[in-house]
Motif scaffolding. Structure first.
Motif, PDB file in Angstrom:
ATOM      1  N   MET A 265      -5.058 -20.951  26.972  1.00  0.00           N
ATOM      2  CA  MET A 265      -4.146 -20.699  25.873  1.00  0.00           C
ATOM      3  C   MET A 265      -4.946 -20.121  24.692  1.00  0.00           C
ATOM      4  N   THR A 266      -4.338 -19.182  24.004  1.00  0.00           N
ATOM      5  CA  THR A 266      -4.980 -18.493  22.889  1.00  0.00           C
ATOM      6  C   THR A 266      -4.907 -19.332  21.615  1.00  0.00           C
ATOM      7  N   ASP A 267      -5.990 -19.325  20.857  1.00  0.00           N
ATOM      8  CA  ASP A 267      -6.090 -20.075  19.614  1.00  0.00           C
ATOM      9  C   ASP A 267      -5.071 -19.573  18.582  1.00  0.00           C
ATOM     10  N   LYS A 268      -4.523 -20.496  17.837  1.00  0.00           N
ATOM     11  CA  LYS A 268      -3.517 -20.196  16.801  1.00  0.00           C
ATOM     12  C   LYS A 268      -4.040 -19.209  15.763  1.00  0.00           C
ATOM     13  N   ASN A 269      -5.293 -19.370  15.363  1.00  0.00           N
ATOM     14  CA  ASN A 269      -5.867 -18.490  14.343  1.00  0.00           C
ATOM     15  C   ASN A 269      -6.050 -17.071  14.851  1.00  0.00           C
ATOM     16  N   ILE A 270      -6.376 -16.933  16.118  1.00  0.00           N
ATOM     17  CA  ILE A 270      -6.509 -15.594  16.703  1.00  0.00           C
ATOM     18  C   ILE A 270      -5.163 -14.888  16.692  1.00  0.00           C
ATOM     19  N   ILE A 271      -4.114 -15.607  17.039  1.00  0.00           N
ATOM     20  CA  ILE A 271      -2.769 -15.037  17.035  1.00  0.00           C
ATOM     21  C   ILE A 271      -2.374 -14.640  15.613  1.00  0.00           C
ATOM     22  N   LEU A 272      -2.604 -15.533  14.663  1.00  0.00           N
ATOM     23  CA  LEU A 272      -2.261 -15.229  13.276  1.00  0.00           C
ATOM     24  C   LEU A 272      -3.034 -14.015  12.773  1.00  0.00           C
ATOM     25  N   ASP A 273      -4.328 -13.979  13.029  1.00  0.00           N
ATOM     26  CA  ASP A 273      -5.144 -12.846  12.580  1.00  0.00           C
ATOM     27  C   ASP A 273      -4.642 -11.530  13.165  1.00  0.00           C
ATOM     28  N   LYS A 274      -4.312 -11.533  14.439  1.00  0.00           N
ATOM     29  CA  LYS A 274      -3.835 -10.305  15.080  1.00  0.00           C
ATOM     30  C   LYS A 274      -2.470  -9.917  14.514  1.00  0.00           C
ATOM     31  N   ALA A 275      -1.605 -10.876  14.282  1.00  0.00           N
ATOM     32  CA  ALA A 275      -0.288 -10.572  13.705  1.00  0.00           C
ATOM     33  C   ALA A 275      -0.445  -9.983  12.301  1.00  0.00           C
ATOM     34  N   LEU A 276      -1.373 -10.508  11.518  1.00  0.00           N
ATOM     35  CA  LEU A 276      -1.620  -9.969  10.185  1.00  0.00           C
ATOM     36  C   LEU A 276      -2.136  -8.536  10.267  1.00  0.00           C
ATOM     37  N   GLN A 277      -3.053  -8.291  11.177  1.00  0.00           N
ATOM     38  CA  GLN A 277      -3.582  -6.935  11.353  1.00  0.00           C
ATOM     39  C   GLN A 277      -2.481  -5.963  11.756  1.00  0.00           C
ATOM     40  N   LEU A 278      -1.663  -6.385  12.706  1.00  0.00           N
ATOM     41  CA  LEU A 278      -0.545  -5.532  13.148  1.00  0.00           C
ATOM     42  C   LEU A 278       0.465  -5.328  12.029  1.00  0.00           C
ATOM     43  N   GLY A 279       0.769  -6.415  11.320  1.00  0.00           N
ATOM     44  CA  GLY A 279       1.728  -6.326  10.227  1.00  0.00           C
ATOM     45  C   GLY A 279       1.258  -5.389   9.128  1.00  0.00           C
ATOM     46  N   LYS A 280      -0.039  -5.356   8.894  1.00  0.00           N
ATOM     47  CA  LYS A 280      -0.585  -4.453   7.883  1.00  0.00           C
ATOM     48  C   LYS A 280      -0.360  -2.993   8.291  1.00  0.00           C
ATOM     49  N   GLN A 281      -0.396  -2.750   9.596  1.00  0.00           N
ATOM     50  CA  GLN A 281      -0.184  -1.387  10.119  1.00  0.00           C
ATOM     51  C   GLN A 281       1.295  -1.011  10.169  1.00  0.00           C
ATOM     52  N   THR A 282       2.122  -1.957  10.622  1.00  0.00           N
ATOM     53  CA  THR A 282       3.525  -1.633  10.900  1.00  0.00           C
ATOM     54  C   THR A 282       4.490  -2.057   9.808  1.00  0.00           C
ATOM     55  N   GLY A 283       4.060  -2.981   8.950  1.00  0.00           N
ATOM     56  CA  GLY A 283       4.959  -3.623   8.001  1.00  0.00           C
ATOM     57  C   GLY A 283       5.515  -4.892   8.636  1.00  0.00           C
ATOM     58  N   TRP A 284       5.815  -5.874   7.784  1.00  0.00           N
ATOM     59  CA  TRP A 284       6.269  -7.168   8.295  1.00  0.00           C
ATOM     60  C   TRP A 284       7.588  -7.056   9.059  1.00  0.00           C
ATOM     61  N   GLU A 285       8.497  -6.256   8.555  1.00  0.00           N
ATOM     62  CA  GLU A 285       9.818  -6.100   9.180  1.00  0.00           C
ATOM     63  C   GLU A 285       9.691  -5.615  10.624  1.00  0.00           C
ATOM     64  N   ASN A 286       8.710  -4.744  10.886  1.00  0.00           N
ATOM     65  CA  ASN A 286       8.563  -4.154  12.222  1.00  0.00           C
ATOM     66  C   ASN A 286       7.683  -4.979  13.154  1.00  0.00           C
ATOM     67  N   LEU A 287       7.016  -5.971  12.630  1.00  0.00           N
ATOM     68  CA  LEU A 287       6.147  -6.798  13.467  1.00  0.00           C
ATOM     69  C   LEU A 287       6.995  -7.650  14.405  1.00  0.00           C
ATOM     70  N   SER A 288       6.582  -7.739  15.645  1.00  0.00           N
ATOM     71  CA  SER A 288       7.274  -8.644  16.576  1.00  0.00           C
ATOM     72  C   SER A 288       6.242  -9.521  17.269  1.00  0.00           C
ATOM     73  N   LEU A 289       6.678 -10.681  17.673  1.00  0.00           N
ATOM     74  CA  LEU A 289       5.796 -11.577  18.422  1.00  0.00           C
ATOM     75  C   LEU A 289       5.445 -10.974  19.770  1.00  0.00           C
ATOM     76  N   ALA A 290       6.382 -10.229  20.361  1.00  0.00           N
ATOM     77  CA  ALA A 290       6.124  -9.579  21.652  1.00  0.00           C
ATOM     78  C   ALA A 290       5.017  -8.533  21.516  1.00  0.00           C
ATOM     79  N   ASP A 291       5.037  -7.754  20.429  1.00  0.00           N
ATOM     80  CA  ASP A 291       3.963  -6.772  20.213  1.00  0.00           C
ATOM     81  C   ASP A 291       2.625  -7.475  20.019  1.00  0.00           C
ATOM     82  N   THR A 292       2.638  -8.578  19.312  1.00  0.00           N
ATOM     83  CA  THR A 292       1.410  -9.337  19.088  1.00  0.00           C
ATOM     84  C   THR A 292       0.848  -9.835  20.421  1.00  0.00           C
ATOM     85  N   ALA A 293       1.708 -10.359  21.259  1.00  0.00           N
ATOM     86  CA  ALA A 293       1.275 -10.824  22.588  1.00  0.00           C
ATOM     87  C   ALA A 293       0.728  -9.667  23.417  1.00  0.00           C
TER      88      ALA A 293
END
Length: 187
Positions: free
Chosen positions: A1-29
């Motif tokens: 199982m992936t660490d919570k902080n790794i998931i959060l960090d990746k979601a933040l990185q993606l969100g910075k690129q796409t914007g929060w509205e466009n971020l999805s958990l599926a894209d993060t996975a």
């Protein structure tokens, strides 16, 4: 199982690129190359990423050492340093953090707005602990209302402050805390 902080960090990185509205958990996975269930183990909905982001800021705030040198500072200075330490933890993703808050404030998200109020209250309680504010009874209520007002107004100002190192926000926070000190709110 992936660490919570790794998931959060990746979601933040993606969100910075796409914007929060466009971020999805599926894209993060997908970017992490993990099944969505690994994200679900830590975050059952996208808004829980926001809570984890603010929890991280709370932990950064709580890492202040409150020894004799800290306690020798005037209360307004302790509050100022504590608030700024909390904001400092969010600085890398300041604009994304603003988008997160706008998402929470959308009219259809009343459940997120209620959670946001509880989140503010929790952070203010930690600020009071770190700043070693000791007022009791009515004075504590006054102090908590004042600190909540100072914290929220500073946070909003900071989110929109494009001055160098958010100097305008710093100056505003300092002024509000000096005013509170003159009114003997910070005890």
């Amino acid at each position: 199982m992936t660490d919570k902080n790794i998931i959060l960090d990746k979601a933040l990185q993606l969100g910075k690129q796409t914007g929060w509205e466009n971020l999805s958990l599926a894209d993060t996975a997908r970017v992490l190359d993990i099944p969505l269930v690994d994200i679900y183990q830590h975050f059952s909905q996208k808004d829980e990423l926001v809570d984890a982001w603010f929890d991280r800021a709370d932990r950064h705030l709580l890492s202040i050492r409150s020894g004799p040198q800290w306690l020798a500072k005037p209360p307004a200075q302790r509050i100022e340093e504590a608030v700024w330490r909390w904001l400092e933890a969010l600085a890398e993703y300041r604009h994304l953090t603003g988008q997160m808050l706008l998402y929470k404030l959308e009219p259809g998200h009343i459940h997120l707005q209620i959670g946001g109020l509880l989140r503010i209250s929790r952070t203010v309680q930690w600020l009071m602990e770190v700043a070693n504010l000791r007022a009791r009874h009515l004075a504590r209520i006054q102090q908590e209302i004042a600190l909540t007002t100072v914290f929220v107004s500073t946070f909003v100002h900071w989110l929109n402050d494009n001055s160098e190192q958010q100097h305008c926000s710093r100056r505003s926070l300092s002024f509000k805390l000096r005013t509170g000190a003159l009114l003997k709110i910070w005890k």
